[in-house]
Scaffold this motif. Structure first.
Motif, mmCIF file in Angstrom:
data_model
loop_
_atom_site.group_PDB
_atom_site.id
_atom_site.type_symbol
_atom_site.label_atom_id
_atom_site.label_comp_id
_atom_site.label_asym_id
_atom_site.label_seq_id
_atom_site.Cartn_x
_atom_site.Cartn_y
_atom_site.Cartn_z
ATOM 1 N N SER A 159 0.853 -1.188 0.000
ATOM 2 C CA SER A 159 0.000 0.000 0.000
ATOM 3 C C SER A 159 0.888 1.238 0.000
ATOM 4 C CB SER A 159 -0.925 -0.002 1.220
ATOM 5 O OG SER A 159 -0.154 -0.116 2.409
ATOM 6 N N THR A 160 0.301 2.371 -0.293
ATOM 7 C CA THR A 160 1.094 3.603 -0.397
ATOM 8 C C THR A 160 1.189 4.310 0.955
ATOM 9 O OG1 THR A 160 -0.889 4.764 -1.221
ATOM 10 C CG2 THR A 160 0.702 3.939 -2.860
ATOM 11 N N ILE A 161 0.182 5.068 1.333
ATOM 12 C CA ILE A 161 0.254 5.850 2.568
ATOM 13 C C ILE A 161 -0.084 5.009 3.795
ATOM 14 C CG2 ILE A 161 -0.228 8.026 1.396
ATOM 15 C CD1 ILE A 161 -3.133 7.795 2.380
ATOM 16 N N GLY A 162 0.354 5.475 4.955
ATOM 17 C CA GLY A 162 0.172 4.739 6.197
ATOM 18 C C GLY A 162 -1.278 4.512 6.565
ATOM 19 N N MET A 163 -2.157 5.472 6.258
ATOM 20 C CA MET A 163 -3.563 5.327 6.622
ATOM 21 C C MET A 163 -4.194 4.128 5.916
ATOM 22 S SD MET A 163 -2.390 8.579 6.665
ATOM 23 C CE MET A 163 -2.950 9.696 5.382
ATOM 24 N N ILE A 164 -3.793 3.906 4.664
ATOM 25 C CA ILE A 164 -4.310 2.749 3.924
ATOM 26 C C ILE A 164 -3.734 1.461 4.501
ATOM 27 C CG2 ILE A 164 -4.377 1.597 1.683
ATOM 28 C CD1 ILE A 164 -4.321 4.351 0.375
ATOM 29 N N SER A 165 -2.432 1.466 4.775
ATOM 30 C CA SER A 165 -1.789 0.281 5.355
ATOM 31 C C SER A 165 -2.496 -0.138 6.642
ATOM 32 C CB SER A 165 -0.319 0.572 5.654
ATOM 33 O OG SER A 165 0.394 0.910 4.489
ATOM 34 N N ASP A 166 -2.855 0.854 7.446
ATOM 35 C CA ASP A 166 -3.503 0.593 8.728
ATOM 36 C C ASP A 166 -4.841 -0.104 8.540
ATOM 37 O OD1 ASP A 166 -3.736 0.885 11.614
ATOM 38 O OD2 ASP A 166 -5.238 2.421 11.209
ATOM 39 N N VAL A 197 1.289 -6.682 5.219
ATOM 40 C CA VAL A 197 1.197 -5.391 4.542
ATOM 41 C C VAL A 197 2.541 -4.674 4.547
ATOM 42 C CG1 VAL A 197 -0.054 -3.210 4.408
ATOM 43 C CG2 VAL A 197 -1.180 -5.229 5.375
ATOM 44 N N THR A 198 2.960 -4.240 3.380
ATOM 45 C CA THR A 198 4.175 -3.437 3.233
ATOM 46 C C THR A 198 3.776 -2.045 2.768
ATOM 47 O OG1 THR A 198 5.514 -5.359 2.633
ATOM 48 C CG2 THR A 198 6.383 -3.194 2.029
ATOM 49 N N GLY A 199 4.078 -1.031 3.556
ATOM 50 C CA GLY A 199 3.766 0.343 3.189
ATOM 51 C C GLY A 199 4.958 1.011 2.526
ATOM 52 N N ILE A 213 -2.330 -4.572 -4.579
ATOM 53 C CA ILE A 213 -1.815 -3.225 -4.318
ATOM 54 C C ILE A 213 -2.994 -2.303 -4.013
ATOM 55 C CG2 ILE A 213 -0.600 -1.227 -5.295
ATOM 56 C CD1 ILE A 213 0.811 -3.287 -7.180
ATOM 57 N N PHE A 214 -2.878 -1.537 -2.936
ATOM 58 C CA PHE A 214 -3.885 -0.527 -2.597
ATOM 59 C C PHE A 214 -3.230 0.853 -2.606
ATOM 60 C CE2 PHE A 214 -5.788 -4.237 -0.380
ATOM 61 C CZ PHE A 214 -7.059 -4.209 -0.950
ATOM 62 N N TYR A 215 -3.897 1.812 -3.232
ATOM 63 C CA TYR A 215 -3.402 3.194 -3.225
ATOM 64 C C TYR A 215 -4.576 4.148 -3.072
ATOM 65 C CZ TYR A 215 -4.775 3.438 -8.224
ATOM 66 O OH TYR A 215 -5.470 3.422 -9.408
ATOM 67 N N GLY A 216 -4.270 5.433 -2.833
ATOM 68 C CA GLY A 216 -5.332 6.393 -2.548
ATOM 69 C C GLY A 216 -6.186 6.734 -3.750
ATOM 70 N N GLY A 217 -5.505 7.018 -4.868
ATOM 71 C CA GLY A 217 -6.224 7.453 -6.058
ATOM 72 C C GLY A 217 -6.474 8.948 -6.054
ATOM 73 N N LEU A 218 -7.227 9.437 -7.050
ATOM 74 C CA LEU A 218 -7.519 10.869 -7.207
ATOM 75 C C LEU A 218 -6.222 11.669 -7.310
ATOM 76 C CD1 LEU A 218 -10.405 11.180 -4.568
ATOM 77 C CD2 LEU A 218 -10.590 10.684 -7.014
ATOM 78 N N HIS A 219 -5.184 11.029 -7.850
ATOM 79 C CA HIS A 219 -3.857 11.631 -8.051
ATOM 80 C C HIS A 219 -3.173 12.029 -6.749
ATOM 81 C CE1 HIS A 219 -3.820 11.706 -12.458
ATOM 82 N NE2 HIS A 219 -5.126 11.880 -12.357
ATOM 83 N N LEU A 220 -3.528 11.376 -5.658
ATOM 84 C CA LEU A 220 -2.822 11.620 -4.395
ATOM 85 C C LEU A 220 -1.338 11.317 -4.554
ATOM 86 C CD1 LEU A 220 -2.720 12.083 -1.267
ATOM 87 C CD2 LEU A 220 -3.102 9.608 -1.048
ATOM 88 N N GLU A 221 -1.038 10.206 -5.220
ATOM 89 C CA GLU A 221 0.350 9.755 -5.356
ATOM 90 C C GLU A 221 1.063 10.335 -6.571
ATOM 91 O OE1 GLU A 221 -1.950 6.635 -3.031
ATOM 92 O OE2 GLU A 221 -2.276 7.694 -4.921
ATOM 93 N N SER A 246 -1.348 15.299 8.315
ATOM 94 C CA SER A 246 -2.225 15.455 7.152
ATOM 95 C C SER A 246 -2.076 14.309 6.164
ATOM 96 C CB SER A 246 -1.944 16.790 6.453
ATOM 97 O OG SER A 246 -0.564 16.916 6.115
ATOM 98 N N ASP A 247 -0.893 14.166 5.561
ATOM 99 C CA ASP A 247 -0.693 13.160 4.518
ATOM 100 C C ASP A 247 0.029 11.909 5.010
ATOM 101 O OD1 ASP A 247 -1.957 14.736 2.660
ATOM 102 O OD2 ASP A 247 -0.120 15.688 1.950
ATOM 103 N N SER A 248 0.363 11.872 6.286
ATOM 104 C CA SER A 248 1.011 10.683 6.848
ATOM 105 C C SER A 248 0.687 10.584 8.334
ATOM 106 C CB SER A 248 2.528 10.744 6.646
ATOM 107 O OG SER A 248 3.095 11.794 7.415
ATOM 108 N N MET A 249 0.828 9.386 8.882
ATOM 109 C CA MET A 249 0.562 9.176 10.299
ATOM 110 C C MET A 249 1.830 9.458 11.104
ATOM 111 S SD MET A 249 -1.887 5.768 10.312
ATOM 112 C CE MET A 249 -0.503 4.642 10.173
#
Length: 324
Positions: free
Chosen positions: A52-59, A71-73, A100-108, A295-298
């Motif tokens: 996954s990309t960001i920590g919130m998704i990994s969580d 899970v590997t962030g 693979i999980f990511y945020g989308g909406l061009h977050l990454e 905001s963008d990370s934990m």
């Protein structure tokens, strides 16, 4: 009229038979691999490998996947996803992942192109994909993409993200679908409690003082959901640069509206907000830093913001204590 029958040579018949066999194998490949993969995991106790990309998704993936996933962030505490560039090691992790999980909406940012290529080979899922576009905030007017990607600041949107993760895992691993359903149900109940807690805490701030000023415009969904006016020095993406006019405009707003506190973010240098504070001071108005928000990370492991729920709670408590 009777059709002329063409007699095929033994070689031609062999080629046709081989072609049919190949088509059958290709059609069955995904199912066989999935079943074999699950049987192998049952035998050796291995887990579904997820990146996954960001920590919130990994969580959330860990909460829903439980003991069935590893899970590997890619992006740890303090990392800005808008500016993140995938390393060769990241590419290898993505290549090795089963899901693979990511945020989308061009977050990454530019990594979006990588995900679009990978989704042709394996489940590559944007957790924002099932949110109705009609409830998404526009991002184009604030230096970002079509939509604001910071959906986790409205807890109800994060419920949708949790459901997307649940459904993806259940589809990939039907044998454990019941576990994923139970884990998601428990977690969503916690999210609903968090949503009510935020509303209660924000009500402690006098209505006129519900103004949240941050380094970049990441808290728009939070403001819309919980009745807070939000202003950011930078746009939705930190890739959008700010200038002296932006600093002056925000400084003037603080002075005119007697805003007493602004907030810095863990993934953005503090110098931008320090310039605004200094400008207000020159005009005779004292503004303090109300605290650091995530905001963008934990937060770092072991901190009071090392899970999504704890991160949101930290932010709300910091905002309320500074503004009430």
């Amino acid at each position: 009229m009777e059709k002329l029958k063409v007699k095929k040579s033994p070689m031609q018949r062999a080629k046709m038979t081989l072609s049919v066999l190949v088509l059958i194998l290709v059609a069955a490949c995904s199912k066989v691999e999935g079943e074999a993969g699950h049987k192998q995991r049952v035998q050796d106790g291995s887990k579904i490998q997820i990146v996954s990309t960001i920590g919130m998704i990994s969580d959330v993936v860990q909460e829903v996947g439980g003991t069935e996933v590893e899970v590997t962030g890619l992006m740890g505490p303090g990392v800005d996803p808008h500016l993140y560039k995938a390393s060769q090691g990241d590419i290898q992790k993505l290549d090795d992942a089963e899901i693979i999980f990511y945020g989308g909406l061009h977050l990454e940012g530019k990594m979006t192109e990588i995900f679009e290529k990978l989704e042709k080979r394996k489940p590559t899922v944007a957790v924002s994909s099932n949110i109705d576009p009609s409830v998404l905030r526009s991002g184009a007017d604030a230096g970002g993409s079509q939509y604001d990607p910071h959906i986790w600041f409205n807890v109800k949107h994060w419920v949708s993200a949790t459901e997307t993760i649940r459904d993806t895992l259940s589809s990939y691993d039907p044998a454990n679908a019941k576990k994923y359903e139970e884990n998601a149900t428990k977690y969503i109940a916690q999210l609903n409690e968090l949503d009510e807690e935020i509303k209660s805490r924000i009500s402690e701030i006098p209505e006129a003082g519900r103004v949240l000023v941050t380094a970049h415009d990441a808290f728009g969904y939070f403001g819309d959901a919980y009745g807070v006016k939000v202003m950011g020095l930078q746009g939705i993406s930190t890739a959008a640069e700010y200038g002296s006019k932006d600093v002056s405009k925000l400084r003037d707003y603080l002075v005119e509206n007697k805003v007493k506190a602004v907030f810095v973010e863990s993934s953005i240098p503090t110098k931008s907000m320090e310039a605004v504070i200094a400008g207000a001071k020159q005009m005779g108005h004292t503004v303090t830093i109300g605290g650091e928000l995530y905001s963008d990370s934990m937060g770092e492991p072991g901190s009071d913001a090392d899970t999504y729920i704890k991160m949101v709670r930290h932010n709300v408590n910091t905002i309320v204590e500074a503004l009430k």
